[in-house]
Design a protein around this motif. Structure first.
Motif, short mmCIF file in Angstrom:
data_model
loop_
_atom_site.label_atom_id
_atom_site.label_comp_id
_atom_site.label_asym_id
_atom_site.label_seq_id
_atom_site.Cartn_x
_atom_site.Cartn_y
_atom_site.Cartn_z
N GLY A 20 1.42 13.39 -4.85
CA GLY A 20 0.96 12.82 -3.58
C GLY A 20 1.66 11.52 -3.26
N GLY A 21 1.84 10.66 -4.26
CA GLY A 21 2.54 9.40 -4.04
C GLY A 21 3.98 9.62 -3.63
N ARG A 22 4.66 10.59 -4.25
CA ARG A 22 6.04 10.87 -3.88
C ARG A 22 6.13 11.44 -2.46
NH1 ARG A 22 10.91 12.02 -6.42
NH2 ARG A 22 10.34 10.27 -7.76
N GLU A 23 5.19 12.30 -2.10
CA GLU A 23 5.20 12.90 -0.76
C GLU A 23 4.94 11.85 0.32
OE1 GLU A 23 5.87 16.06 0.22
OE2 GLU A 23 6.46 16.47 -1.86
N LEU A 24 4.13 10.85 0.00
CA LEU A 24 3.79 9.83 1.01
C LEU A 24 4.74 8.64 1.01
CD1 LEU A 24 -0.09 9.73 0.52
CD2 LEU A 24 1.14 10.70 2.46
N LEU A 28 4.61 6.22 4.37
CA LEU A 28 3.45 5.34 4.34
C LEU A 28 3.67 4.27 3.28
CD1 LEU A 28 0.61 5.19 5.71
CD2 LEU A 28 -0.29 6.42 3.73
N ALA A 29 3.44 3.01 3.67
CA ALA A 29 3.61 1.90 2.73
C ALA A 29 2.58 2.00 1.61
CB ALA A 29 3.47 0.56 3.46
N ILE A 30 2.88 1.37 0.47
CA ILE A 30 2.05 1.53 -0.72
C ILE A 30 0.64 0.96 -0.53
CG2 ILE A 30 1.78 0.88 -3.15
CD1 ILE A 30 4.82 0.92 -3.37
N THR A 31 0.54 -0.24 0.03
CA THR A 31 -0.79 -0.86 0.12
C THR A 31 -1.72 -0.12 1.08
OG1 THR A 31 0.20 -2.50 1.62
CG2 THR A 31 -0.15 -3.15 -0.68
N PRO A 32 -1.29 0.33 2.27
CA PRO A 32 -2.18 1.19 3.07
C PRO A 32 -2.53 2.49 2.36
CG PRO A 32 -0.41 0.33 4.44
CD PRO A 32 -0.07 -0.01 3.02
N MET A 33 -1.57 3.05 1.62
CA MET A 33 -1.84 4.27 0.86
C MET A 33 -2.94 4.03 -0.16
SD MET A 33 0.80 6.63 -1.35
CE MET A 33 1.31 5.26 -2.39
N LEU A 34 -2.88 2.91 -0.88
CA LEU A 34 -3.91 2.59 -1.87
C LEU A 34 -5.27 2.34 -1.20
CD1 LEU A 34 -1.95 0.26 -4.32
CD2 LEU A 34 -2.64 2.63 -4.69
N PHE A 35 -5.25 1.73 -0.01
CA PHE A 35 -6.50 1.49 0.71
C PHE A 35 -7.17 2.81 1.09
CE2 PHE A 35 -8.63 1.37 4.85
CZ PHE A 35 -9.69 0.53 4.56
N PHE A 36 -6.41 3.70 1.73
CA PHE A 36 -7.00 4.96 2.18
C PHE A 36 -7.35 5.86 0.99
CE2 PHE A 36 -4.87 3.77 6.19
CZ PHE A 36 -5.96 3.91 7.04
N ARG A 37 -6.61 5.76 -0.09
CA ARG A 37 -6.96 6.53 -1.28
C ARG A 37 -8.29 6.06 -1.85
NH1 ARG A 37 -4.90 6.06 -7.23
NH2 ARG A 37 -6.81 4.85 -7.13
N SER A 38 -8.49 4.74 -1.91
CA SER A 38 -9.77 4.19 -2.37
C SER A 38 -10.90 4.57 -1.42
CB SER A 38 -9.68 2.67 -2.50
OG SER A 38 -8.78 2.29 -3.51
N LEU A 205 -3.80 12.16 1.12
CA LEU A 205 -4.67 11.05 0.74
C LEU A 205 -6.02 11.56 0.21
CD1 LEU A 205 -3.88 8.63 3.68
CD2 LEU A 205 -3.43 8.18 1.26
N ALA A 206 -6.55 12.61 0.84
CA ALA A 206 -7.81 13.19 0.38
C ALA A 206 -7.65 13.78 -1.03
CB ALA A 206 -8.29 14.26 1.35
N LEU A 207 -6.54 14.49 -1.24
CA LEU A 207 -6.27 15.06 -2.57
C LEU A 207 -6.09 13.96 -3.61
CD1 LEU A 207 -3.81 17.97 -1.67
CD2 LEU A 207 -6.17 18.18 -2.48
N MET A 208 -5.41 12.89 -3.23
CA MET A 208 -5.21 11.77 -4.16
C MET A 208 -6.53 11.07 -4.48
SD MET A 208 -1.66 10.19 -2.66
CE MET A 208 -1.61 8.80 -3.79
N GLY A 209 -7.39 10.92 -3.47
CA GLY A 209 -8.70 10.29 -3.71
C GLY A 209 -9.53 11.11 -4.67
N LEU A 210 -9.51 12.44 -4.49
CA LEU A 210 -10.26 13.32 -5.39
C LEU A 210 -9.64 13.33 -6.78
CD1 LEU A 210 -12.62 15.28 -5.47
CD2 LEU A 210 -11.05 17.12 -4.81
N ALA A 211 -8.30 13.35 -6.84
CA ALA A 211 -7.61 13.35 -8.13
C ALA A 211 -7.85 12.05 -8.89
CB ALA A 211 -6.12 13.57 -7.93
N ALA A 212 -7.91 10.93 -8.18
CA ALA A 212 -8.16 9.64 -8.82
C ALA A 212 -9.54 9.64 -9.48
CB ALA A 212 -8.06 8.51 -7.81
N LEU A 213 -10.54 10.17 -8.78
CA LEU A 213 -11.88 10.24 -9.36
C LEU A 213 -11.92 11.14 -10.58
CD1 LEU A 213 -14.18 10.49 -6.20
CD2 LEU A 213 -13.89 8.53 -7.72
N SER A 214 -11.32 12.33 -10.45
CA SER A 214 -11.38 13.27 -11.57
C SER A 214 -10.59 12.74 -12.77
CB SER A 214 -10.83 14.65 -11.14
OG SER A 214 -9.46 14.56 -10.78
N ALA A 215 -9.45 12.08 -12.52
CA ALA A 215 -8.65 11.53 -13.62
C ALA A 215 -9.43 10.49 -14.40
CB ALA A 215 -7.36 10.93 -13.07
#
Length: 295
Positions: A20-24, A28-38, A205-215
């Motif tokens: 997901g990070g590579r695709e984005l 998309l800049a890193i800090t907005p990506m981290l915000f929306f992932r959280s 971003l939705a997949l990354m948010g879910l993956a972050a929780l499961s990880a």
């Protein structure tokens, strides 16, 4: 084996995060990506808590340690995603796997965990496998490599904090406060380069948010089963998998060194998981003695 199974789930989740990070990374800049992932993670975990209706699951005893853990973890994430835009996926993961070295040292100092001969052998074989795969030279001192090493140190601090928290806090609470506390941190850094996601970026971003929780849920459960240094040693198995993904999806080179290094890492993990022969009969006797009590 419980730790191994939980870490298998964590490894799959981290690989999805990397994809997901590579695709984005291009749009998309890193800090907005981290915000929306959280934000996505907070939405998912809040929905789970709403349906469970157990407020005690998010009760915490050491909020300052949660704050420290999430501050260093956010820094680690930023460096990790930044390094992925500068280096091949496998090299980022390989350099990240200096985490066991830092974690073993920090856990020995802070948590008083012993660095046994088996742990030392497992870590040494894992690091040797990493070096064979990456084949380091002058490139190890490039800016991308230094950023990946900075991420590794931050993750080691976060791992140690999670291990300490897991003795008093429930896994769901650790996940909830991870999303809740990192959201304002990410917002502060995201505002100067704010971007709204577009189209399929929302799905990633939705997949990354879910993956972050499961990880992190899987890692927390693994740490309840064994010591923190054992958990991060098992995490070595993530490297050959992400190298194969990088080769298949992004045409990153995958050579014989990958499989040689992976074999060394697997050997290290087997050594770390094996119980000394002298201990097995004792454990069996204890288990047999416990059966009548359970019945």
């Amino acid at each position: 084996m419980h730790a191994f199974l939980w870490m298998s789930g964590a490894i799959a989740s981290f690989c999805l995060l990397a994809i997901g990070g590579r695709e984005l990374s291009d749009g998309l800049a890193i800090t907005p990506m981290l915000f929306f992932r959280s934000l996505m993670s907070l939405i998912f975990i809040t929905l789970v808590l709403f349906f469970i209706k157990e407020k005690s699951l998010i009760r915490v005893n050491r909020l300052p340690l949660h704050g420290f853990r999430n501050l260093v973890h956010f820094a680690g994430q930023y460096f990790w995603f930044l390094a992925m835009g500068l280096l091949p996926l496998a090299e980022v993961f390989a350099l990240e796997f200096t985490v066991p070295l830092w974690t073993a040292l920090i856990a020995a100092l802070v948590l008083k965990e012993k660095i046994t001969l088996r742990k030392s052998a497992a870590i040494a074989l894992g690091i040797l496998g990493v070096l064979i795969i990456v084949q380091p030279g002058v490139a190890m001192f490039e800016i991308g490599a230094l950023i990946a090493l900075a991420a590794a140190i931050c993750y080691a601090l976060a791992h140690t904090a999670v291990k300490s928290l897991s003795s008093t806090e429930k896994p769901v609470a650790i996940l909830f406060y991870m999303a809740l506390l990192q959201l304002p941190i990410a917002l502060c850094f995201a505002l100067p380069q704010w971007q709204w996601p577009q189209g399929i970026q929302w799905l990633w971003l939705a997949l990354m948010g879910l993956a972050a929780l499961s990880a992190h849920y899987c890692i927390t459960r693994a740490m309840l089963s064994t010591e923190v240094t054992t958990v991060v040693t098992l995490d070595f198995l993530r490297l050959p998998l992400i190298a194969l993904i990088g080769g298949l999806l992004y045409q990153e080179e995958v050579g014989l060194s990958l499989f040689v290094g992976a074999a060394l890492m697997l050997t290290g993990n087997l050594i770390n998981l094996a119980k000394p022969a002298a201990q097995k009969p004792q454990q069996t006797d204890k288990q047999q003695a416990a059966i009548p009590d359970k019945l």
